[in-house]
Scaffold this motif. Structure first.
Motif, PDB file in Angstrom:
ATOM      1  N   LEU A  29       0.829  -1.201   0.000  1.00 42.97           N
ATOM      2  CA  LEU A  29       0.000   0.000   0.000  1.00 42.97           C
ATOM      3  C   LEU A  29       0.870   1.260   0.000  1.00 42.97           C
ATOM      4  CD1 LEU A  29      -2.957   0.861   0.036  1.00 42.97           C
ATOM      5  CD2 LEU A  29      -2.829   0.923   2.505  1.00 42.97           C
ATOM      6  N   GLU A  30       1.978   1.209   0.728  1.00 39.46           N
ATOM      7  CA  GLU A  30       2.900   2.342   0.767  1.00 39.46           C
ATOM      8  C   GLU A  30       3.486   2.608  -0.619  1.00 39.46           C
ATOM      9  OE1 GLU A  30       7.160   3.133   2.854  1.00 39.46           O
ATOM     10  OE2 GLU A  30       5.606   2.254   4.109  1.00 39.46           O
ATOM     11  N   GLN A  31       3.825   1.553  -1.358  1.00 41.26           N
ATOM     12  CA  GLN A  31       4.346   1.713  -2.711  1.00 41.26           C
ATOM     13  C   GLN A  31       3.305   2.325  -3.638  1.00 41.26           C
ATOM     14  OE1 GLN A  31       5.479  -2.193  -3.888  1.00 41.26           O
ATOM     15  NE2 GLN A  31       7.426  -2.165  -2.798  1.00 41.26           N
ATOM     16  N   ILE A  32       2.071   1.880  -3.517  1.00 44.04           N
ATOM     17  CA  ILE A  32       0.997   2.417  -4.362  1.00 44.04           C
ATOM     18  C   ILE A  32       0.822   3.906  -4.106  1.00 44.04           C
ATOM     19  CG2 ILE A  32      -1.496   2.346  -4.771  1.00 44.04           C
ATOM     20  CD1 ILE A  32      -1.322  -0.698  -4.207  1.00 44.04           C
ATOM     21  N   ARG A  33       0.840   4.301  -2.847  1.00 41.18           N
ATOM     22  CA  ARG A  33       0.679   5.717  -2.509  1.00 41.18           C
ATOM     23  C   ARG A  33       1.852   6.548  -3.009  1.00 41.18           C
ATOM     24  NH1 ARG A  33      -1.694   4.792   3.507  1.00 41.18           N
ATOM     25  NH2 ARG A  33      -3.843   4.468   2.881  1.00 41.18           N
ATOM     26  N   ASP A  34       3.062   6.000  -2.938  1.00 39.17           N
ATOM     27  CA  ASP A  34       4.241   6.730  -3.409  1.00 39.17           C
ATOM     28  C   ASP A  34       4.198   6.942  -4.917  1.00 39.17           C
ATOM     29  OD1 ASP A  34       5.345   7.070  -0.936  1.00 39.17           O
ATOM     30  OD2 ASP A  34       6.686   5.339  -1.078  1.00 39.17           O
ATOM     31  N   ARG A  35       3.645   6.007  -5.651  1.00 43.04           N
ATOM     32  CA  ARG A  35       3.625   6.100  -7.106  1.00 43.04           C
ATOM     33  C   ARG A  35       2.482   6.942  -7.652  1.00 43.04           C
ATOM     34  NH1 ARG A  35       5.057  -0.190  -8.424  1.00 43.04           N
ATOM     35  NH2 ARG A  35       7.181  -0.101  -7.671  1.00 43.04           N
ATOM     36  N   GLN A  36       1.602   7.422  -6.800  1.00 42.94           N
ATOM     37  CA  GLN A  36       0.482   8.235  -7.271  1.00 42.94           C
ATOM     38  C   GLN A  36       0.959   9.557  -7.862  1.00 42.94           C
ATOM     39  OE1 GLN A  36      -2.328   8.624  -4.097  1.00 42.94           O
ATOM     40  NE2 GLN A  36      -3.408   6.760  -4.670  1.00 42.94           N
ATOM     41  N   THR A  39       7.843  12.354  -7.170  1.00 44.56           N
ATOM     42  CA  THR A  39       8.611  13.152  -6.212  1.00 44.56           C
ATOM     43  C   THR A  39      10.041  13.263  -6.726  1.00 44.56           C
ATOM     44  OG1 THR A  39       9.093  11.162  -4.936  1.00 44.56           O
ATOM     45  CG2 THR A  39       7.261  12.508  -4.186  1.00 44.56           C
ATOM     46  N   LYS A  40      10.563  14.466  -6.624  1.00 48.73           N
ATOM     47  CA  LYS A  40      11.910  14.710  -7.119  1.00 48.73           C
ATOM     48  C   LYS A  40      12.929  13.972  -6.242  1.00 48.73           C
ATOM     49  CE  LYS A  40      12.542  19.099  -7.169  1.00 48.73           C
ATOM     50  NZ  LYS A  40      12.692  20.547  -7.347  1.00 48.73           N
ATOM     51  N   LYS A  41      14.098  13.730  -6.819  1.00 49.31           N
ATOM     52  CA  LYS A  41      15.143  13.032  -6.073  1.00 49.31           C
ATOM     53  C   LYS A  41      15.572  13.817  -4.849  1.00 49.31           C
ATOM     54  CE  LYS A  41      17.331  10.367  -9.733  1.00 49.31           C
ATOM     55  NZ  LYS A  41      18.601  10.153 -10.460  1.00 49.31           N
ATOM     56  N   SER A  42      15.635  15.130  -4.981  1.00 48.37           N
ATOM     57  CA  SER A  42      16.072  15.950  -3.843  1.00 48.37           C
ATOM     58  C   SER A  42      15.077  15.864  -2.688  1.00 48.37           C
ATOM     59  CB  SER A  42      16.240  17.406  -4.282  1.00 48.37           C
ATOM     60  OG  SER A  42      15.018  17.924  -4.773  1.00 48.37           O
ATOM     61  N   VAL A  43      13.792  15.798  -3.013  1.00 53.08           N
ATOM     62  CA  VAL A  43      12.772  15.694  -1.970  1.00 53.08           C
ATOM     63  C   VAL A  43      12.864  14.333  -1.290  1.00 53.08           C
ATOM     64  CG1 VAL A  43      10.286  15.687  -1.527  1.00 53.08           C
ATOM     65  CG2 VAL A  43      11.255  17.330  -3.135  1.00 53.08           C
ATOM     66  N   ARG A  44      13.058  13.278  -2.097  1.00 51.21           N
ATOM     67  CA  ARG A  44      13.215  11.932  -1.527  1.00 51.21           C
ATOM     68  C   ARG A  44      14.431  11.877  -0.619  1.00 51.21           C
ATOM     69  NH1 ARG A  44      13.660   7.993  -6.178  1.00 51.21           N
ATOM     70  NH2 ARG A  44      13.056   9.657  -7.548  1.00 51.21           N
ATOM     71  N   LYS A  50      15.842  13.120   6.882  1.00 48.01           N
ATOM     72  CA  LYS A  50      15.020  13.514   8.022  1.00 48.01           C
ATOM     73  C   LYS A  50      14.620  12.304   8.859  1.00 48.01           C
ATOM     74  CE  LYS A  50      11.012  16.368   9.060  1.00 48.01           C
ATOM     75  NZ  LYS A  50       9.905  17.147   8.502  1.00 48.01           N
ATOM     76  N   THR A  51      14.235  11.206   8.207  1.00 48.12           N
ATOM     77  CA  THR A  51      13.863  10.007   8.968  1.00 48.12           C
ATOM     78  C   THR A  51      15.067   9.410   9.671  1.00 48.12           C
ATOM     79  OG1 THR A  51      14.075   8.634   6.992  1.00 48.12           O
ATOM     80  CG2 THR A  51      11.875   9.450   7.530  1.00 48.12           C
ATOM     81  N   ALA A  52      16.236   9.459   9.018  1.00 46.91           N
ATOM     82  CA  ALA A  52      17.450   8.940   9.646  1.00 46.91           C
ATOM     83  C   ALA A  52      17.812   9.751  10.887  1.00 46.91           C
ATOM     84  CB  ALA A  52      18.602   8.955   8.648  1.00 46.91           C
ATOM     85  N   GLU A  53      17.664  11.070  10.802  1.00 47.25           N
ATOM     86  CA  GLU A  53      17.937  11.920  11.954  1.00 47.25           C
ATOM     87  C   GLU A  53      16.981  11.609  13.096  1.00 47.25           C
ATOM     88  OE1 GLU A  53      17.621  15.858  10.387  1.00 47.25           O
ATOM     89  OE2 GLU A  53      19.686  15.894   9.675  1.00 47.25           O
ATOM     90  N   TYR A  54      15.719  11.401  12.755  1.00 48.35           N
ATOM     91  CA  TYR A  54      14.721  11.089  13.783  1.00 48.35           C
ATOM     92  C   TYR A  54      15.056   9.762  14.459  1.00 48.35           C
ATOM     93  CZ  TYR A  54      10.352   9.721  15.958  1.00 48.35           C
ATOM     94  OH  TYR A  54       9.413   9.300  16.850  1.00 48.35           O
ATOM     95  N   ARG A  55      15.389   8.753  13.662  1.00 44.07           N
ATOM     96  CA  ARG A  55      15.736   7.443  14.232  1.00 44.07           C
ATOM     97  C   ARG A  55      16.930   7.541  15.158  1.00 44.07           C
ATOM     98  NH1 ARG A  55      15.465   4.063   8.797  1.00 44.07           N
ATOM     99  NH2 ARG A  55      13.228   3.957   8.570  1.00 44.07           N
ATOM    100  N   GLU A  56      17.966   8.268  14.711  1.00 44.28           N
ATOM    101  CA  GLU A  56      19.172   8.406  15.517  1.00 44.28           C
ATOM    102  C   GLU A  56      18.856   9.116  16.842  1.00 44.28           C
ATOM    103  OE1 GLU A  56      23.735  10.095  15.109  1.00 44.28           O
ATOM    104  OE2 GLU A  56      22.258  10.489  13.551  1.00 44.28           O
ATOM    105  N   LYS A  57      18.053  10.162  16.760  1.00 45.33           N
ATOM    106  CA  LYS A  57      17.666  10.899  17.953  1.00 45.33           C
ATOM    107  C   LYS A  57      16.861  10.011  18.907  1.00 45.33           C
ATOM    108  CE  LYS A  57      14.847  14.922  19.027  1.00 45.33           C
ATOM    109  NZ  LYS A  57      14.081  16.019  18.425  1.00 45.33           N
ATOM    110  N   TYR A  58      15.962   9.233  18.343  1.00 45.50           N
ATOM    111  CA  TYR A  58      15.122   8.340  19.144  1.00 45.50           C
ATOM    112  C   TYR A  58      15.966   7.262  19.822  1.00 45.50           C
ATOM    113  CZ  TYR A  58      11.455   4.994  20.293  1.00 45.50           C
ATOM    114  OH  TYR A  58      10.613   4.142  20.942  1.00 45.50           O
TER     115      TYR A  58
END
Length: 64
Positions: A29-36, A39-44, A50-58
């Motif tokens: 389902l996540e793949q389907i939503r992403d392909r709708q 998204t530019k490479k820079s945004v990805r 951002k998610t890596a920073e959050y994980r490290e902080k957590y």
């Protein structure tokens, strides 16, 4: 295609719960939503950083 065999003595609700968990773990389902939309490479890249920073902080907060 996911297949869930209902075990003897198992309720349908429990089998449905196992099916939903398996489906969620495949991240289909996540793949389907992403392909709708595109998204530019820079945004990805920004999102992954951002998610890596959050994980490290957590994880650092847990270790303290």
């Amino acid at each position: 295609m996911l297949k869930i065999e209902v075990k003897s003595g198992e309720s349908i609700e429990r089998a449905l719960k196992r099916y939903k968990r398996k489906y969620r773990n495949t991240k289909r389902l996540e793949q389907i939503r992403d392909r709708q939309e595109y998204t530019k490479k820079s945004v990805r890249r920004r999102k992954t950083i951002k998610t890596a920073e959050y994980r490290e902080k957590y994880l650092n907060r847990e270790n303290e």
